[in-house]
Design an enzyme around this catalytic site. Structure first.
Site, PDB file in Angstrom:
ATOM      1  N   ARG A 218       0.823  -1.216   0.000  1.00 52.95           N
ATOM      2  CA  ARG A 218       0.000   0.000   0.000  1.00 52.95           C
ATOM      3  C   ARG A 218       0.862   1.273   0.000  1.00 52.95           C
ATOM      4  O   ARG A 218       0.509   2.275   0.613  1.00 52.95           O
ATOM      5  CB  ARG A 218      -0.968   0.015   1.186  1.00 52.95           C
ATOM      6  CG  ARG A 218      -2.048  -1.048   1.125  1.00 52.95           C
ATOM      7  CD  ARG A 218      -2.971  -0.965   2.307  1.00 52.95           C
ATOM      8  NE  ARG A 218      -2.288  -1.313   3.543  1.00 52.95           N
ATOM      9  CZ  ARG A 218      -2.724  -1.020   4.759  1.00 52.95           C
ATOM     10  NH1 ARG A 218      -3.848  -0.347   4.921  1.00 52.95           N
ATOM     11  NH2 ARG A 218      -2.042  -1.385   5.827  1.00 52.95           N
TER      12      ARG A 218
ATOM     13  N   LYS B  55      -1.027   4.487  -1.049  1.00 54.16           N
ATOM     14  CA  LYS B  55      -1.910   5.026  -0.003  1.00 54.16           C
ATOM     15  C   LYS B  55      -1.124   5.906   0.969  1.00 54.16           C
ATOM     16  O   LYS B  55      -1.525   7.046   1.259  1.00 54.16           O
ATOM     17  CB  LYS B  55      -2.572   3.874   0.754  1.00 54.16           C
ATOM     18  CG  LYS B  55      -3.264   4.275   2.063  1.00 54.16           C
ATOM     19  CD  LYS B  55      -3.697   3.051   2.833  1.00 54.16           C
ATOM     20  CE  LYS B  55      -4.233   3.418   4.219  1.00 54.16           C
ATOM     21  NZ  LYS B  55      -5.472   4.223   4.150  1.00 54.16           N
TER      22      LYS B  55
ATOM     23  N   LYS C  96     -20.068   3.899  -7.930  1.00 53.27           N
ATOM     24  CA  LYS C  96     -19.417   2.607  -8.162  1.00 53.27           C
ATOM     25  C   LYS C  96     -19.122   2.393  -9.650  1.00 53.27           C
ATOM     26  O   LYS C  96     -19.912   2.735 -10.518  1.00 53.27           O
ATOM     27  CB  LYS C  96     -20.290   1.468  -7.641  1.00 53.27           C
ATOM     28  CG  LYS C  96     -20.578   1.521  -6.142  1.00 53.27           C
ATOM     29  CD  LYS C  96     -19.344   1.256  -5.320  1.00 53.27           C
ATOM     30  CE  LYS C  96     -19.627   1.331  -3.831  1.00 53.27           C
ATOM     31  NZ  LYS C  96     -20.462   0.233  -3.343  1.00 53.27           N
TER      32      LYS C  96
ATOM     33  N   ASN D  40     -16.715  -2.836  -6.299  1.00 54.83           N
ATOM     34  CA  ASN D  40     -16.618  -1.973  -5.128  1.00 54.83           C
ATOM     35  C   ASN D  40     -15.594  -0.858  -5.341  1.00 54.83           C
ATOM     36  O   ASN D  40     -15.207  -0.181  -4.403  1.00 54.83           O
ATOM     37  CB  ASN D  40     -16.236  -2.801  -3.883  1.00 54.83           C
ATOM     38  CG  ASN D  40     -16.275  -1.972  -2.613  1.00 54.83           C
ATOM     39  OD1 ASN D  40     -17.081  -1.066  -2.476  1.00 54.83           O
ATOM     40  ND2 ASN D  40     -15.379  -2.261  -1.681  1.00 54.83           N
TER      41      ASN D  40
ATOM     42  N   ILE E 192     -23.573   7.111  11.115  1.00 56.25           N
ATOM     43  CA  ILE E 192     -23.730   5.848  10.383  1.00 56.25           C
ATOM     44  C   ILE E 192     -23.066   4.680  11.092  1.00 56.25           C
ATOM     45  O   ILE E 192     -23.345   3.524  10.789  1.00 56.25           O
ATOM     46  CB  ILE E 192     -23.213   6.004   8.942  1.00 56.25           C
ATOM     47  CG1 ILE E 192     -23.963   7.146   8.253  1.00 56.25           C
ATOM     48  CG2 ILE E 192     -23.384   4.737   8.141  1.00 56.25           C
ATOM     49  CD1 ILE E 192     -25.473   6.998   8.272  1.00 56.25           C
TER      50      ILE E 192
ATOM     51  N   ARG F 197      -8.218   4.855  -0.029  1.00 55.76           N
ATOM     52  CA  ARG F 197      -8.981   3.891   0.764  1.00 55.76           C
ATOM     53  C   ARG F 197      -8.794   2.491   0.192  1.00 55.76           C
ATOM     54  O   ARG F 197      -9.154   2.216  -0.950  1.00 55.76           O
ATOM     55  CB  ARG F 197     -10.453   4.284   0.765  1.00 55.76           C
ATOM     56  CG  ARG F 197     -11.392   3.242   1.371  1.00 55.76           C
ATOM     57  CD  ARG F 197     -11.281   3.158   2.845  1.00 55.76           C
ATOM     58  NE  ARG F 197     -12.336   2.314   3.396  1.00 55.76           N
ATOM     59  CZ  ARG F 197     -12.183   1.520   4.428  1.00 55.76           C
ATOM     60  NH1 ARG F 197     -11.022   1.453   5.051  1.00 55.76           N
ATOM     61  NH2 ARG F 197     -13.190   0.810   4.894  1.00 55.76           N
TER      62      ARG F 197
ATOM     63  N   TRP G 103     -18.624  -7.752  -0.762  1.00 56.25           N
ATOM     64  CA  TRP G 103     -17.322  -7.206  -0.405  1.00 56.25           C
ATOM     65  C   TRP G 103     -16.361  -8.281   0.103  1.00 56.25           C
ATOM     66  O   TRP G 103     -15.365  -7.988   0.747  1.00 56.25           O
ATOM     67  CB  TRP G 103     -17.476  -6.086   0.617  1.00 56.25           C
ATOM     68  CG  TRP G 103     -18.072  -4.852  -0.001  1.00 56.25           C
ATOM     69  CD1 TRP G 103     -18.381  -4.652  -1.311  1.00 56.25           C
ATOM     70  CD2 TRP G 103     -18.427  -3.643   0.676  1.00 56.25           C
ATOM     71  NE1 TRP G 103     -18.908  -3.402  -1.495  1.00 56.25           N
ATOM     72  CE2 TRP G 103     -18.953  -2.760  -0.301  1.00 56.25           C
ATOM     73  CE3 TRP G 103     -18.353  -3.224   2.003  1.00 56.25           C
ATOM     74  CZ2 TRP G 103     -19.396  -1.476   0.026  1.00 56.25           C
ATOM     75  CZ3 TRP G 103     -18.800  -1.942   2.329  1.00 56.25           C
ATOM     76  CH2 TRP G 103     -19.312  -1.075   1.353  1.00 56.25           C
TER      77      TRP G 103
ATOM     78  N   ASP H 166     -39.168  -2.849  -0.278  1.00 60.25           N
ATOM     79  CA  ASP H 166     -39.519  -4.230   0.073  1.00 60.25           C
ATOM     80  C   ASP H 166     -38.644  -4.784   1.190  1.00 60.25           C
ATOM     81  O   ASP H 166     -39.031  -5.742   1.871  1.00 60.25           O
ATOM     82  CB  ASP H 166     -39.391  -5.135  -1.153  1.00 60.25           C
ATOM     83  CG  ASP H 166     -40.493  -4.898  -2.175  1.00 60.25           C
ATOM     84  OD1 ASP H 166     -41.508  -4.282  -1.814  1.00 60.25           O
ATOM     85  OD2 ASP H 166     -40.319  -5.320  -3.334  1.00 60.25           O
TER      86      ASP H 166
ATOM     87  N   HIS I 201     -16.312  11.749   2.779  1.00 52.74           N
ATOM     88  CA  HIS I 201     -15.139  11.374   1.991  1.00 52.74           C
ATOM     89  C   HIS I 201     -14.302  12.580   1.592  1.00 52.74           C
ATOM     90  O   HIS I 201     -13.306  12.438   0.896  1.00 52.74           O
ATOM     91  CB  HIS I 201     -15.563  10.587   0.749  1.00 52.74           C
ATOM     92  CG  HIS I 201     -16.140   9.249   1.084  1.00 52.74           C
ATOM     93  ND1 HIS I 201     -17.463   9.078   1.405  1.00 52.74           N
ATOM     94  CD2 HIS I 201     -15.573   8.023   1.192  1.00 52.74           C
ATOM     95  CE1 HIS I 201     -17.687   7.802   1.675  1.00 52.74           C
ATOM     96  NE2 HIS I 201     -16.556   7.139   1.561  1.00 52.74           N
TER      97      HIS I 201
END
Length: 762
Positions: free
Chosen positions: A16, A19, A121, A126, A440, A524, A570, A665, A703
């Site tokens: 990474r 990142k 997306k 993802n 959240i 991320r 995911w 639903d 974000h």
């Protein structure tokens, strides 16, 4: 002789590195030159990893997102950043995330922060891309410097380069107009810039260019099909060979169109469109290359190389030098290297292939085609043994779990009474004000949290010490929320490394990598757990943490869970049974957790289904089957509770307007969704669809590091109240806060609570 190539390579680095380089630059801890040098070193390393290929992708590396890269290449910048000072890279980050590094802005007052570009997306993955923005008078102007510079690097490294660009039709299709104009009307302005780009690449000595048009696997109306004919007739004038790349699905009714376009080669996804290979070969002119994606670019299971060769060898005999072999799509969606996974169970590890291993599979297939199977007999034997081991392993199958799914009762998915009867009971129990506020689920993952987790994993911290450390962070989250005046609290998820991996670690049937990171957006990265077998929940997973948090406050505390569809989408999912079956196994496991929380006295339970929309098939004709089992899985998870237990769900960064019926639903009492980056655009569908339950349209874009004002959030909620009765509206951020800093979160939530109070007063 079959040729080999690749459509794209993971850009983040095996450890990474990208990142950490991005975040250091944004924090002002490193220079722009250092970040650019890191990018160059990663590109070189990744080209070296692909050295065995006949053609290597160039231009697939990105400092944030390949669609945003294309916007800058085409000179399509939002008006709000066009006149900003400073380096192009800083403007790029402003569009991506609202701001660049603080020290990059010499005029901080005017350039410190802007509205970030909308993010959604990339097809059914993802991965998130930055949505191109258009208006009726949008113009385009080529800036090929990014590709030209990378091609110069590739030449110096003796790389056989194949530049990769997003095609003109896919670029327009992915974007949004800000003034209700027609995106397709911009094609006549866009095409000359594409021709200029291809001509520029040819001047750099490029022979082949890969043009990605994945929208060819979606349903296209007559206007878009005609636009393909127009576009590629124009591009055919450029002095370069074009490989048209499709992936993620079948061409179906677009197959004749794709095969007659004036390009020099066509790539199809032979994992998802294996049944179309013969038809493509029959339809393509005899002088065109056929590129077959024969290794799965989106999952981590080894290919059955002998089985692939059984059908590929006759194809190779038919095509000869016209055959190219590749992964099905860019390897952006898989981790970099399995060799790093020294702690992974040896048997399970033998079943897997990450990006580098997938390219090795491509090489073995090509050598078997070109030199005969005897040339790779050892490799094929080892592969066959691994495939047989997985099929026969008793660790994969649990008869009790299979029986539970086969004997599912439809009553498991029904609440005792409709929402209209449940809502008054919940109101009496919770006693919340109008426009109730909540978050959240997650709060910042601080250095203290990460250090404690690292020390616990290494054995430096015992279990009791780890629990104490997490409880301190939970208490901090609770006290901050009480001070802010939030109405429904969360425990902050300090103990969770990732919202999917955390649950996977506690469910039977999952395995975990150490370094299996993939990019979700920007900096991320996520590390999807590996679903290798039938799923069972051995014990409660969250109850103790939630009860501790509830013991600290008299306010309602939400139990926080990830829903079965999101855990499925995911994860790296097993490919030896239907996804629907795996999802129902997850639903039964998560249902047990929901009921344990309720029995423990938790009366608000959030079951996140952030990935529900992501899993939709790319063609509408296949939607209903998916939605039937996905909604069933959520209802089985959620609907065993009493009427006065309030069920929440959360969804983010996808287009939900076209599946609102399915979301209704699900019958969650409260749904929270992302709407801040699109200025409540997602709520337009509520003009025609009467959503029956409570809804929290996110008003704080988490974000971006920008702190939203109270006035802005009031404005967004007033837009929401034009469509949804105020008594059914909640006020909340659009996603979890784990990636933000407390210094950003507190003032933003202060403004959010103040906005709710203003709305109540009015």
């Amino acid at each position: 002789m079959a040729k080999t190539h690749n459509l794209g390579f993971p850009r983040i680095g095996a450890k990474r590195e990208l990142k950490f380089g991005q975040e250091a630059y944004w924090k002002g801890q490193s220079s722009r030159d250092a970040l650019k040098a890191l990018g160059a070193s990663l590109r070189l390393r990744h080209w070296q990893d692909q050295a065995a290929l006949d053609l290597t992708p160039v231009g697939d590396f990105s400092f944030y997102d390949q669609v945003l890269d294309m916007s800058f290449t085409l000179g399509n910048l939002p008006a709000r950043v066009k006149d900003f000072h400073g380096d192009v890279l800083d403007n790029y980050f402003r569009v991506a995330r609202g701001r660049s590094a603080a020290h990059a802005d010499t005029h901080a007052e005017c350039c410190g922060g802007v509205a970030a570009g909308e993010m959604t997306k990339w097809f059914d993955t993802n991965y998130h891309y930055i949505v191109p923005e258009f208006v009726a008078d949008t113009t385009f102007a080529l800036d090929a410097s990014r590709l030209v510079e990378q091609l110069a690097e590739a030449r110096a490294a003796r790389v056989r380069a194949k530049p990769v660009i997003v095609g003109p039709l896919t670029y327009l299709w992915l974007g949004k107009t800000k003034d209700d104009s027609d995106r397709l009307a911009l094609l006549s302005r866009l095409l000359p810039v594409y021709v200029e780009l291809l001509t520029t690449l040819a001047a750099q000595g490029v022979e082949w260019v890969q043009i990605d048009e994945p929208i060819l696997v979606t349903e296209l109306d007559a206007g878009w099909r005609e636009a393909f004919e127009t576009a590629y007739a124009a591009l055919a004038a450029a002095p370069v060979k074009c490989l048209l790349a499709t992936y993620f699905g079948e061409l179906q009714d677009n197959l004749p169109l794709a095969c007659r376009l004036p390009v020099d080669g066509l790539h199809i996804d032979a994992i998802n469109a294996r049944n179309e290979v013969a038809a493509v070969i029959a339809a393509l002119p005899a002088d065109k290359v056929v590129s077959l994606g024969v290794v799965d670019g989106r999952n981590i299971w080894k290919s059955d190389l002998n089985a692939v060769l059984d059908w590929l060898t006759p194809v190779a005999g038919q095509l000869g030098e016209r055959l190219w072999i590749a992964p099905s799509c860019s390897l952006l969606h898989v981790p970099v290297d399995l060799e790093s996974e020294s702690k992974l169970d040896a048997e399970i590890r033998s079943w897997l292939a990450f990006a580098r291993q997938k390219l090795a599979e491509v090489d073995v297939l090509a050598r078997a085609i070109n030199d005969g199977r005897d040339a790779v007999a050892a490799e094929l034997a080892a592969n066959a043994a691994a495939i047989a081991s997985r099929r026969a392993s008793p660790r994969v199958h649990n008869p009790a779990v299979k029986a539970a799914v086969e004997n599912l009762d439809a009553a498991l998915g029904r609440r005792q009474h409709p929402y209209a009867q449940r809502a008054p009971k919940q109101a009496a129990k919770l006693k919340l004000p109008r426009y109730p506020t909540t978050t959240i689920g997650s709060f910042p993952q601080t250095a203290e949290i990460r250090n404690a987790r690292s020390q616990f994993k290494s054995g430096e911290l015992d279990h009791a010490g780890y629990v104490a450390a997490m409880q301190r962070e939970i208490e901090r989250s609770v006290r901050e929320q009480e001070a802010l005046g939030l109405d429904v609290l969360v425990h902050g998820e300090a103990e969770r490394n990732d919202m999917v991996e955390y649950f996977g670690e506690q469910l039977e049937g999952y395995a975990f990598s150490q370094f299996g990171w993939v990019q979700s957006y920007g900096s991320r990265c996520v590390k999807p757990p590996i679903m290798f077998g039938d799923i069972r929940r051995p014990k409660a997973m969250t109850v103790a943490w939630i009860l501790y948090a509830q013991s600290l406050t008299s306010k309602p505390m939400k139990g926080m869970l990830t829903g079965p569809v999101t855990i499925l989408n995911w994860s790296f999912v097993r490919d030896d049974q239907p996804r629907a079956v795996s999802c129902l196994q997850l639903a039964l496991a998560m249902r047990e957790e929901v009921l344990d929380l309720e029995r423990a006295g938790v009366r608000v339970i959030q079951i996140d289904e952030a990935a529900l929309r992501e899993g939709l098939p790319l063609r509408r004709a296949q939607w209903q089957h998916y939605l039937d089992w996905a909604v069933q899985a959520f209802r089985i998870t959620a609907n065993g509770v009493q009427d006065d237990t309030q069920i929440h769900t959360h969804m983010c960064y996808s287009e939900f307007n076209d599946i609102l019926g399915a979301i209704a639903d699900m019958d969650a009492d409260v749904i929270t969704i992302e709407t801040s980056r699109s200025d409540m655009e997602l709520l337009d569908a509520f003009d025609s669809f009467q959503y029956p339950n409570d809804i929290g349209p996110g008003v704080y874009d988490i974000h971006s590091p920008n702190i939203p004002t109270q006035e802005h959030m009031v404005k967004l909620m007033r837009l929401a109240a034009e469509r949804i009765p105020a008594q059914r509206l909640w006020v909340n951020p659009d996603c979890g806060l784990k990636t933000r800093q407390w210094a950003e979160v507190i003032p933003a939530l202060q403004n959010m609570v103040a906005a709710a109070k203003t709305l109540r007063a009015q």
